[in-house]
Design a protein around this motif. Structure first.
Motif, PDB file in Angstrom:
ATOM      1  N   ASP A 211       0.675  -1.268  -0.114  1.00 43.69           N
ATOM      2  CA  ASP A 211       0.014  -0.071  -0.146  1.00 43.69           C
ATOM      3  C   ASP A 211       0.840   1.281   0.295  1.00 43.69           C
ATOM      4  OD1 ASP A 211      -2.391  -1.473   0.161  1.00 43.69           O
ATOM      5  OD2 ASP A 211      -2.423  -1.578   2.330  1.00 43.69           O
ATOM      6  N   ILE A 212       1.637   1.336   0.857  1.00 44.14           N
ATOM      7  CA  ILE A 212       2.775   2.257   0.988  1.00 44.14           C
ATOM      8  C   ILE A 212       3.536   2.757  -0.576  1.00 44.14           C
ATOM      9  CG2 ILE A 212       4.805   3.539   1.956  1.00 44.14           C
ATOM     10  CD1 ILE A 212       4.148   1.799   4.520  1.00 44.14           C
ATOM     11  N   ALA A 213       4.042   1.571  -0.996  1.00 43.36           N
ATOM     12  CA  ALA A 213       4.564   1.614  -2.282  1.00 43.36           C
ATOM     13  C   ALA A 213       3.751   2.330  -3.298  1.00 43.36           C
ATOM     14  CB  ALA A 213       5.235   0.448  -2.909  1.00 43.36           C
ATOM     15  N   ALA A 214       2.441   1.772  -3.371  1.00 44.53           N
ATOM     16  CA  ALA A 214       1.379   2.291  -4.475  1.00 44.53           C
ATOM     17  C   ALA A 214       1.131   3.634  -4.177  1.00 44.53           C
ATOM     18  CB  ALA A 214       0.138   1.249  -4.241  1.00 44.53           C
ATOM     19  N   VAL A 215       0.951   4.034  -3.080  1.00 41.98           N
ATOM     20  CA  VAL A 215       0.786   5.601  -2.623  1.00 41.98           C
ATOM     21  C   VAL A 215       1.966   6.499  -3.077  1.00 41.98           C
ATOM     22  CG1 VAL A 215       0.461   7.113  -0.539  1.00 41.98           C
ATOM     23  CG2 VAL A 215      -0.776   5.067  -0.769  1.00 41.98           C
ATOM     24  N   ILE A 216       3.175   6.087  -2.859  1.00 43.07           N
ATOM     25  CA  ILE A 216       4.042   6.797  -2.976  1.00 43.07           C
ATOM     26  C   ILE A 216       4.505   7.032  -4.705  1.00 43.07           C
ATOM     27  CG2 ILE A 216       6.649   7.220  -2.929  1.00 43.07           C
ATOM     28  CD1 ILE A 216       5.040   7.898  -0.477  1.00 43.07           C
ATOM     29  N   ALA A 217       4.311   5.713  -5.273  1.00 45.01           N
ATOM     30  CA  ALA A 217       4.129   5.475  -6.801  1.00 45.01           C
ATOM     31  C   ALA A 217       3.321   6.780  -7.517  1.00 45.01           C
ATOM     32  CB  ALA A 217       4.126   4.132  -7.192  1.00 45.01           C
ATOM     33  N   LEU A 218       1.988   6.682  -7.013  1.00 45.32           N
ATOM     34  CA  LEU A 218       1.078   7.677  -7.576  1.00 45.32           C
ATOM     35  C   LEU A 218       1.361   9.082  -7.079  1.00 45.32           C
ATOM     36  CD1 LEU A 218      -2.211   5.611  -6.696  1.00 45.32           C
ATOM     37  CD2 LEU A 218      -1.298   6.098  -8.893  1.00 45.32           C
ATOM     38  N   TYR A 219       2.093   9.356  -6.161  1.00 44.51           N
ATOM     39  CA  TYR A 219       2.330  10.626  -5.457  1.00 44.51           C
ATOM     40  C   TYR A 219       3.610  11.014  -6.485  1.00 44.51           C
ATOM     41  CZ  TYR A 219       4.412  14.468  -2.975  1.00 44.51           C
ATOM     42  OH  TYR A 219       4.897  15.666  -2.604  1.00 44.51           O
ATOM     43  N   LYS A 220       4.478  10.181  -6.883  1.00 43.93           N
ATOM     44  CA  LYS A 220       5.607  10.640  -7.882  1.00 43.93           C
ATOM     45  C   LYS A 220       5.143  10.910  -9.131  1.00 43.93           C
ATOM     46  CE  LYS A 220       9.560   8.283  -5.687  1.00 43.93           C
ATOM     47  NZ  LYS A 220      10.341   7.091  -5.939  1.00 43.93           N
TER      48      LYS A 220
ATOM     49  N   LEU B 113       1.485   9.595   4.923  1.00 48.29           N
ATOM     50  CA  LEU B 113       2.707   8.956   4.263  1.00 48.29           C
ATOM     51  C   LEU B 113       3.421   9.755   3.276  1.00 48.29           C
ATOM     52  CD1 LEU B 113       0.831   5.568   3.273  1.00 48.29           C
ATOM     53  CD2 LEU B 113       2.705   5.789   4.973  1.00 48.29           C
ATOM     54  N   VAL B 114       2.678  10.712   2.449  1.00 52.31           N
ATOM     55  CA  VAL B 114       3.383  11.452   1.583  1.00 52.31           C
ATOM     56  C   VAL B 114       4.153  12.699   2.410  1.00 52.31           C
ATOM     57  CG1 VAL B 114       2.731  13.761   0.055  1.00 52.31           C
ATOM     58  CG2 VAL B 114       1.477  11.494  -0.238  1.00 52.31           C
ATOM     59  N   LYS B 115       3.883  13.027   3.576  1.00 51.93           N
ATOM     60  CA  LYS B 115       4.607  13.868   4.488  1.00 51.93           C
ATOM     61  C   LYS B 115       5.725  13.116   5.036  1.00 51.93           C
ATOM     62  CE  LYS B 115       4.493  16.785   8.850  1.00 51.93           C
ATOM     63  NZ  LYS B 115       5.407  16.161   9.306  1.00 51.93           N
ATOM     64  N   CYS B 116       5.890  11.871   5.307  1.00 48.73           N
ATOM     65  CA  CYS B 116       6.984  11.207   5.899  1.00 48.73           C
ATOM     66  C   CYS B 116       7.716  10.958   4.665  1.00 48.73           C
ATOM     67  CB  CYS B 116       6.485   9.961   6.436  1.00 48.73           C
ATOM     68  SG  CYS B 116       5.809   9.705   8.035  1.00 48.73           S
ATOM     69  N   PHE B 117       7.338  10.889   3.530  1.00 46.10           N
ATOM     70  CA  PHE B 117       8.131  10.296   2.137  1.00 46.10           C
ATOM     71  C   PHE B 117       8.911  11.692   1.790  1.00 46.10           C
ATOM     72  CE2 PHE B 117       8.560  10.752  -2.567  1.00 46.10           C
ATOM     73  CZ  PHE B 117       9.374   9.691  -2.562  1.00 46.10           C
TER      74      PHE B 117
ATOM     75  N   GLU C 233      13.750  11.546  -1.114  1.00 49.19           N
ATOM     76  CA  GLU C 233      12.898  11.096  -2.189  1.00 49.19           C
ATOM     77  C   GLU C 233      13.191   9.777  -2.635  1.00 49.19           C
ATOM     78  OE1 GLU C 233      10.421  12.838  -3.852  1.00 49.19           O
ATOM     79  OE2 GLU C 233      10.694  14.480  -2.396  1.00 49.19           O
ATOM     80  N   ASP C 234      14.211   9.112  -2.036  1.00 50.55           N
ATOM     81  CA  ASP C 234      14.611   7.642  -2.163  1.00 50.55           C
ATOM     82  C   ASP C 234      14.374   6.746  -1.146  1.00 50.55           C
ATOM     83  OD1 ASP C 234      16.467   8.822  -0.390  1.00 50.55           O
ATOM     84  OD2 ASP C 234      18.137   7.808  -1.058  1.00 50.55           O
TER      85      ASP C 234
END
Length: 140
Positions: A10-19, A41-45, A50-51
């Motif tokens: 879920d986290i990977a999907a959220v970050i991929a969509l955010y990117k 999650l976006v705030k933590c990212f 970014e990596d």
């Protein structure tokens, strides 16, 4: 309202969509993760860099005493001999930590592995027909 556990996928999907420059509401709708969780999650990212992906929160509650590997070993032993008791399982596994009690092994067998206790049905040695046949043979 039930809380949904956020997995690494879920986290990977959220970050991929955010990117990919999706709006947070769209990300929430597509992944099924709550909007507030997506925001966190976006705030933590962004804070981590970014990596790196943010790690999921640890599970609440007391940790299990028996690992999945130990449960698998116990399961194999019980399947090889279905008449084993929990006490025999504990005695056969000297590598079990000493703080694992007999009751813990019983609960693991019942709850985690699905082994329910039962007793074999008592069956007569001879059926009615066999008894009748033996009586007929004795008369002859």
């Amino acid at each position: 309202m039930s809380r949904r556990v956020t997995t690494r996928d879920d986290i990977a999907a959220v970050i991929a969509l955010y990117k990919a420059h999706h709006v947070l509401r769209e990300i929430s709708a597509q992944t099924g993760v709550a909007l507030r969780v997506v925001q966190n999650l976006v705030k933590c990212f962004r804070d981590l860099g970014e990596d790196e992906l943010p790690a999921p929160l640890p599970k609440s509650g007391r940790p299990k005493l028996l690992s999945p590997r130990t449960l698998k070993v116990i399961s194999r032993q019980v399947w090889s001999n279905l008449s084993l008791t929990a006490r025999e399982v504990k005695e056969r596994n000297p590598r079990l930590p000493s703080h694992v009690s007999l009751r813990c092994v019983q609960q693991a067998l019942h709850d985690d592995l699905g082994f329910k206790s039962f007793r074999a049905r008592r069956k007569p040695l001879l059926t009615k027909r066999q008894k009748e046949n033996s009586e007929i043979l004795q008369e002859i």
